[in-house]
Design an enzyme around this catalytic site. Structure first.
Site, short mmCIF file in Angstrom:
data_model
loop_
_atom_site.label_atom_id
_atom_site.label_comp_id
_atom_site.label_asym_id
_atom_site.label_seq_id
_atom_site.Cartn_x
_atom_site.Cartn_y
_atom_site.Cartn_z
N PRO A 120 2.35 -6.38 16.36
CA PRO A 120 1.22 -5.76 15.67
C PRO A 120 1.36 -5.93 14.15
O PRO A 120 2.41 -5.63 13.59
CB PRO A 120 1.33 -4.28 16.06
CG PRO A 120 2.09 -4.29 17.35
CD PRO A 120 3.07 -5.42 17.22
N ALA A 172 -1.73 -1.86 14.32
CA ALA A 172 -1.70 -0.42 14.57
C ALA A 172 -3.14 0.11 14.54
O ALA A 172 -3.84 -0.03 13.53
CB ALA A 172 -0.86 0.28 13.51
N GLN A 216 -1.89 -1.55 20.14
CA GLN A 216 -0.93 -0.56 19.68
C GLN A 216 -1.68 0.67 19.17
O GLN A 216 -2.54 0.56 18.28
CB GLN A 216 -0.05 -1.12 18.55
CG GLN A 216 1.06 -0.16 18.14
CD GLN A 216 1.81 -0.63 16.90
OE1 GLN A 216 1.24 -0.69 15.82
NE2 GLN A 216 3.09 -0.95 17.06
N TYR A 251 5.86 6.51 10.70
CA TYR A 251 4.57 7.11 11.03
C TYR A 251 4.78 8.37 11.88
O TYR A 251 5.92 8.78 12.11
CB TYR A 251 3.66 6.07 11.67
CG TYR A 251 3.38 4.91 10.73
CD1 TYR A 251 2.94 5.14 9.43
CD2 TYR A 251 3.62 3.60 11.12
CE1 TYR A 251 2.72 4.09 8.55
CE2 TYR A 251 3.41 2.54 10.25
CZ TYR A 251 2.96 2.79 8.96
OH TYR A 251 2.75 1.75 8.09
N ARG A 305 6.99 1.27 20.56
CA ARG A 305 7.75 0.71 19.45
C ARG A 305 8.47 1.84 18.75
O ARG A 305 7.86 2.86 18.39
CB ARG A 305 6.85 -0.02 18.46
CG ARG A 305 7.58 -0.42 17.17
CD ARG A 305 6.83 -1.43 16.33
NE ARG A 305 7.09 -2.79 16.81
CZ ARG A 305 6.80 -3.90 16.11
NH1 ARG A 305 6.24 -3.81 14.91
NH2 ARG A 305 7.05 -5.08 16.62
N LEU A 341 12.63 -11.08 11.40
CA LEU A 341 13.17 -12.33 10.87
C LEU A 341 13.64 -13.27 11.97
O LEU A 341 14.71 -13.88 11.89
CB LEU A 341 14.30 -12.03 9.87
CG LEU A 341 13.87 -11.27 8.60
CD1 LEU A 341 15.05 -11.04 7.68
CD2 LEU A 341 12.76 -12.01 7.86
#
Length: 369
Positions: free
Chosen positions: A23, A57, A99, A182, A230, A301
């Site tokens: 996302p 999101a 998501q 969040y 997540r 990454l």
């Protein structure tokens, strides 16, 4: 051991490969509506061969947006355009995912290219920013309202209502966003949750909100379809949320019907020092997969075919989530297949660019749930 281009089946859904689109906030909506940008952005990654394409999101309430330009699913009017995007993703043989998110104390802020910190009322900001405790994320962020139990119940209900709308739009996977500082992550971490009621204090009480959201979403979401979550596996700060608590949370969530943990980290403490480097979060996915006995995804990454293949083939994670690399190259999955000597189907329109013997891509069968 599974390999990058092996199918993965969770509940009734089979992903054609293990390369998933993470996302990624696009900050390109008005009043939460998807538009042509989202169709092209998400559709391009499906054309490029990803096994799962997640929306950014997507806010379950207007006040739960990071910025006034976030995607939303808090009202039925949002469903129509989202369903068109879903149908296109499925014509490319990819699986569509949404998501669900609430930004908590990081809400009502500027999109990155317009400024930073709290957005003014004139520019579309709002005052009722919610959090477990009245602690701002940083000096230039809003001071949130400490949520009452009634407010918490209202947000749990909003997640469930959003799950029902996502199912109506045709999404095949749902992910609860409990990472990156969040709202749900804020409840999990003792650094942002200083409540003294049943939602704060000991681990069992700090995870209560996450469990309530997972329970409500699982009940509203079709039982045949996968539910992901997540998490930030660590705050990267002493005394904060950490990998040990993440493993324990994953065990709890598995009993509630969560099928897969998408393992990220950080985002809750502005001053955290994160040791960035290739695959720096992969050990979290590996540890949770092993110790909680649940499927996991690695993110962070991951930029090469060989690196992604090693992560999956070695059993460190069941899938890899790519973000920036898929912004740079939406066709990474097709390129990776060529580099690894593995077969992947191509869009019929692109067959002349593929290797000899490339096969046209079948569309995903219509949902029968």
């Amino acid at each position: 051991m599974p390999r990058l281009f092996d199918p993965l089946t969770i509940r009734s859904v089979t992903f054609p490969n293990r390369i998933f689109v993470s996302p990624m906030c696009e900050y390109s909506s008005e009043d939460g509506f998807a538009n042509a940008w989202h169709l092209v952005h998400l559709g391009s990654r499906a054309v490029g061969g990803a096994g799962l394409v997640f929306t950014e999101a997507t806010a379950v309430t207007p006040e739960g947006r990071i910025s006034p330009h976030d995607l939303g699913i808090w009202k039925d009017d949002h469903i129509d355009m989202l369903s068109k995007i879903v149908r296109f993703i499925h014509t490319q043989g990819a699986v569509s995912g949404m998501q669900l998110a609430h930004a908590g104390r990081k809400a009502s802020t500027y999109r990155p290219w317009s400024g930073s910190g709290r957005i003014t009322d004139v520019d579309g900001g709002w005052r009722n920013v919610l959090a477990p405790s009245a602690i701002p994320f940083a000096d230039n962020f809003p001071r949130p309202i400490e949520m009452t139990p009634k407010m918490i119940g209202t947000v749990v209900a909003a997640f469930a209502a959003a799950a029902r709308r996502a199912a109506q739009a045709g999404f095949r996977v749902l992910e609860i966003h409990a990472a990156h500082g969040y709202l749900i992550h804020e409840f999990l971490s003792p650094l942002s949750n200083q409540r003294t009621d049943q939602y704060g204090g000991p681990f069992e009480q700090r995870i209560r909100f996450a469990k309530e959201v997972a329970t409500a979403v699982r009940a509203a979401w079709p039982s045949a379809l996968p539910l992901f979550i997540r998490i930030s596996a660590t705050d990267w700060v002493e005394g904060g949320w950490d990998i040990e608590q993440s493993v324990a949370l994953a065990r709890e969530l598995k009993t509630l019907g969560v099928d897969f943990v998408d393992c990220s980290s950080g985002g809750n403490i502005a001053q955290a020092k994160i040791p960035l480097g290739p695959g720096y979060q992969v050990p979290f996915a590996e540890r949770i997969r092993k110790d909680a006995d649940i499927a996991t995804g690695a993110v962070g990454l991951i930029t090469s075919a060989a690196q992604a293949e090693e992560i999956v083939a070695s059993g460190r994670a069941d899938a890899v989530f790519l973000a920036r690399e898929l912004l740079r190259d939406p066709y990474f999955p097709m390129r990776a297949a060529g580099e690894l000597g593995q077969e992947i189907t191509w869009p019929a329109q692109y067959l002349r660019a593929g290797p000899n013997g490339a096969k046209p891509r079948p569309a995903m069968p219509p949902a029968t749930d």
